[in-house]
Design a protein around this motif. Structure first.
Motif, short mmCIF file in Angstrom:
data_model
loop_
_atom_site.label_atom_id
_atom_site.label_comp_id
_atom_site.label_asym_id
_atom_site.label_seq_id
_atom_site.Cartn_x
_atom_site.Cartn_y
_atom_site.Cartn_z
N GLU A 98 0.74 3.36 2.08
CA GLU A 98 1.09 3.50 3.49
C GLU A 98 2.37 2.77 3.86
O GLU A 98 3.12 3.21 4.73
CB GLU A 98 -0.06 2.95 4.36
CG GLU A 98 -1.33 3.80 4.35
CD GLU A 98 -2.29 3.45 3.21
OE1 GLU A 98 -1.87 2.79 2.24
OE2 GLU A 98 -3.47 3.84 3.28
N ARG B 261 -11.35 -5.65 -0.85
CA ARG B 261 -11.30 -4.67 0.24
C ARG B 261 -12.41 -4.96 1.24
O ARG B 261 -13.44 -5.51 0.88
CB ARG B 261 -11.44 -3.27 -0.33
CG ARG B 261 -10.30 -2.97 -1.26
CD ARG B 261 -10.50 -1.65 -1.94
NE ARG B 261 -9.42 -1.43 -2.89
CZ ARG B 261 -8.44 -0.54 -2.72
NH1 ARG B 261 -8.43 0.23 -1.66
NH2 ARG B 261 -7.51 -0.41 -3.61
N GLN C 157 0.84 -1.19 0.00
CA GLN C 157 0.00 0.00 0.00
C GLN C 157 0.88 1.25 0.00
O GLN C 157 2.04 1.18 0.41
CB GLN C 157 -0.85 0.03 1.28
CG GLN C 157 -1.67 -1.23 1.52
CD GLN C 157 -2.50 -1.12 2.77
OE1 GLN C 157 -1.99 -0.87 3.86
NE2 GLN C 157 -3.81 -1.32 2.64
MG MG Z 1 -5.92 2.06 0.78
#
Ligand code: MG
Ligand code: ATP
Length: 630
Positions: A391, A496, A389
């Protein structure tokens, strides 16, 4: 060679010892005093007390050993230009850019927003920021003024680096008017704008604010700008997530941990060696571009290709011709690009000498088995999926062939990467699911390893509340993806967490249904969403792109194909997964980074507002969905 299982265990059980070892791969001005400070979870501070510099590690460090080796290869099939910068030349350009930024008032800790096409100057700007300790915030060049304005507002850059324009498929895209409009829309105003003039289109220069790179470059041809040594925890950049599930989040990354994580991944995961060439087809506007176009390969002493253009222009062989020409050893792309190539003449894949290439890595979205099989058969090279990701900055799941050679399983992005304590958790109880084939939320126990996000830019509360508070009773990082793990430790991403549908009490990942449908020989791509249904709670509805649509002449032909697709689902998942409808479209709505916007499709199907669409690639795609459901 160590067995990967031992290597992995050590990274978790002897975290500090493991990363202290990896930290030796980069240059430090002051060595770190503490490997990881996790006294204030979930905030992890890596390599505390150490000082280093990303630009030094990516560029200066190599001058002693590989000054004349290629560092940056900028190829544009839009302007038909190709330029190779050696490490010496890159070093010189980066210093000129750093001098220009300093002249415009940029100091350590200031933000610099980079809104540029895929040209060498964009790389100079990123590295120049790193050099002087400024925090860059690259905004994908395909975004229009609204998206850009919100990022200017959030990052408050002292300077914006941009250019007159980009080009896509031979069509000039003017950046400057979009930038001017964005600055007008933003309540925060940058003090200066630095512009690379490619002479693609005319530019309106705002006196006093706008400066030309060419002029400042000439002025600073020989200005020496030393690297500013910064603390390991000093932010190197901020970058916004793709916005697939909502408003993009400003991910903030450190310096020391990032450099160490990238150096380690180049060795253990990508197996790229100094002196070789790395080709990532991504864009600097995305995290892959940060980690594996710019910093990762350069830190490893590799040449990196920056490519401006389409994968199919002048023809579908263009990428492979670059592999041949520059003897690319490691290549990195996205499933969405492979699906584009899948529609091209397969002969283009065998036309070039690909003997230098060792593996093709893919990431960013689910790599369905049929697509993986197709590219594997065509290239006859290992195809390695990896899951991560914005992130995290580097793979969470993958295959670390540099540690121990392991086979890929198509449909799986691999096993937990060293440093990541990956767990599958029950979404309601937070309990760890340790058995094989149990479905859970993919989560990471803190601390996140080096290279991962430090926080949300200027919003620690959002960092905690968004990522660490979604599993009941536990401070644990959620990826917001569903997964299962097989008996060999290979994970499969099911979609997701907001893409799970509940059909008459059965919970199904949209990904599972999509995987089944895409095995139909005439379907090249598909999106499945859950649509509210009075009887069943939700039903699955599929939107499929047909490979050869010439047979779909009438309603009867469409109904026949629809029945066939439903049959495929019946046979693979069972009737519970069978979509209520299969609609055929020519294109699916995606983010600019190539991810399916299921959220928007679902909203349209349920007659709701489609929400934040600022990151959407082609608005016409959503129109088709709208038309087909009406
Ligand atoms: Mg995301
Ligand atoms: P936002 O967080 O703003 O909604 P985003 O999640 O799309 O956007 P990115 O950080 O670019 O932003 O994408 C990461 C996500 O992409 C992962 O959480 C996962 O859903 C998906 N993804 C990435 N790589 C893979 C992969 N190899 N297989 C399956 N899914 C993947």
């Amino acid at each position: 060679m160590t067995a990967y299982a031992d290597f992995y265990r050590r990274s978790i059980d002897d975290r500090d010892g493991f990363w202290a070892e990896e930290a030796k791969a980069i240059d430090w001005q002051t060595p770190p005093q503490q490997v990881c400070d996790y006294s204030n979870p979930p905030f992890a501070r890596w390599f505390v007390g150490g000082t280093t510099n990303l630009c030094h590690n990516a560029v200066d460090r190599h001058l002693a050993t590989r000054a004349d080796q290629a560092a940056l290869i900028a190829v544009s099939t839009e302007t038909n230009t190709e330029r190779v910068y050696t490490f010496t030349e890159l070093h010189a350009e980066v210093q000129r850019m750093a001098a220009a930024l300093k002249e415009l008032g940029v100091q350590k800790g200031d933000r610099v927003l980079i809104y540029m096409p895929m040209i060498a100057e964009a790389a100079f700007a990123m590295l120049a920021c790193a050099r002087i300790g400024a925090i860059h915030s690259v905004v994908f060049g395909g975004f229009a003024s609204g998206s850009l304005a919100s990022r200017i507002e959030d990052s408050e850059p002292k300077v914006i680096v941009s250019s007159d324009g980009g080009s896509r498929g031979g069509k000039v895209v003017e950046y400057k008017p979009l930038l001017d409009e964005a600055i007008k829309l933003s309540s925060y105003k940058p003090s200066a704008v630095l512009l690379a003039d490619r002479k693609l289109c005319a530019m309106n220069i705002v006196a006093g604010r706008d400066h030309l790179w060419k002029a400042l470059r000439e002025k600073h041809l020989n200005t020496v700008v030393p690297c500013e040594w910064v603390e390991a925890t000093h932010p190197s950049y901020t970058l916004y997530t793709s916005g697939t599930t909502g408003k993009p989040k400003g991910v903030q990354r450190d310096t020391g941990g990032y450099a160490v994580a990238l150096a380690a991944s180049m060795k253990h995961i990508y197996c790229g060696n100094a002196g070789e060439t790395y080709f990532s087809t991504s864009d600097i506007g995305w995290v892959v571009g940060h980690s594996y176009i710019i910093y990762g390969p350069l830190i490893a002493g590799m040449a990196t290709i920056m490519y401006e253009g389409l994968p199919i222009r002048p023809d579908g062989g263009i990428w492979w011709s670059l592999v041949e020409k520059y003897k690319v050893t490691v290549m990195f792309s996205a499933p969405t690009a492979v699906r584009v190539l899948k529609k091209q003449d397969p002969a283009l894949l065998t036309k070039y000498d690909l003997s230098s290439l060792r593996a093709l890595f893919l990431a960013g979205e689910p790599l369905d088995e049929p697509t993986a099989q197709w590219i594997s058969d065509s290239l006859k090279k290992p195809i390695i999926d990896n899951y991560w990701q914005t992130e995290t900055g580097w793979p969470i799941l993958g295959i670390a062939n540099g540690v121990e050679h392991k086979a890929s399983k198509f449909g799986s992005p691999g096993v937990a990467m060293y440093g990541y304590d990956v767990q599958l958790l029950d979404e309601n109880t937070g309990e760890r699911l340790t058995g094989a084939n149990q479905k859970g939320v993919v989560a990471i126990e803190g601390p996140l390893p080096p290279g991962c996000m430090q926080t949300v830019w200027r919003d620690d509360a959002r960092f905690i509340n968004t990522y660490w508070k979604s599993i009941p009773g536990k401070l644990v990082y959620s990826t917001f993806d569903w997964g299962v793990r097989d008996e060999d430790g290979y994970f499969f991403i099911l979609g997701r967490t907001d893409d799970v549908i509940n059909v008459a009490g059965h919970r199904l990942g949209t990904r599972e249904i999509e995987e089944a449908i895409s095995s139909h020989p005439n379907i090249s791509e598909v999106a499945v969403v859950g649509v509210a249904d009075q009887l069943k709670g939700q039903v699955a509805v599929a939107f499929a792109v047909v490979r050869d649509a010439s047979g779909l002449v009438d309603e009867a032909a469409r109904a026949k194909l629809e029945a066939e697709v439903m049959k495929v689902v019946d046979n693979t998942i069972g009737a519970v997964g069978r979509p209520a409808r299969v609609r055929f479209v020519s294109v699916l709505p995606k983010t600019r980074s190539g991810k399916l916007l299921r959220r928007a499709i679902q909203a349209v199907c349920e007659g709701r507002d489609a929400g934040d669409l600022t990151t959407m690639e082609d608005p016409a795609a959503l129109e088709q969905i709208r038309d087909s459901v009406q």
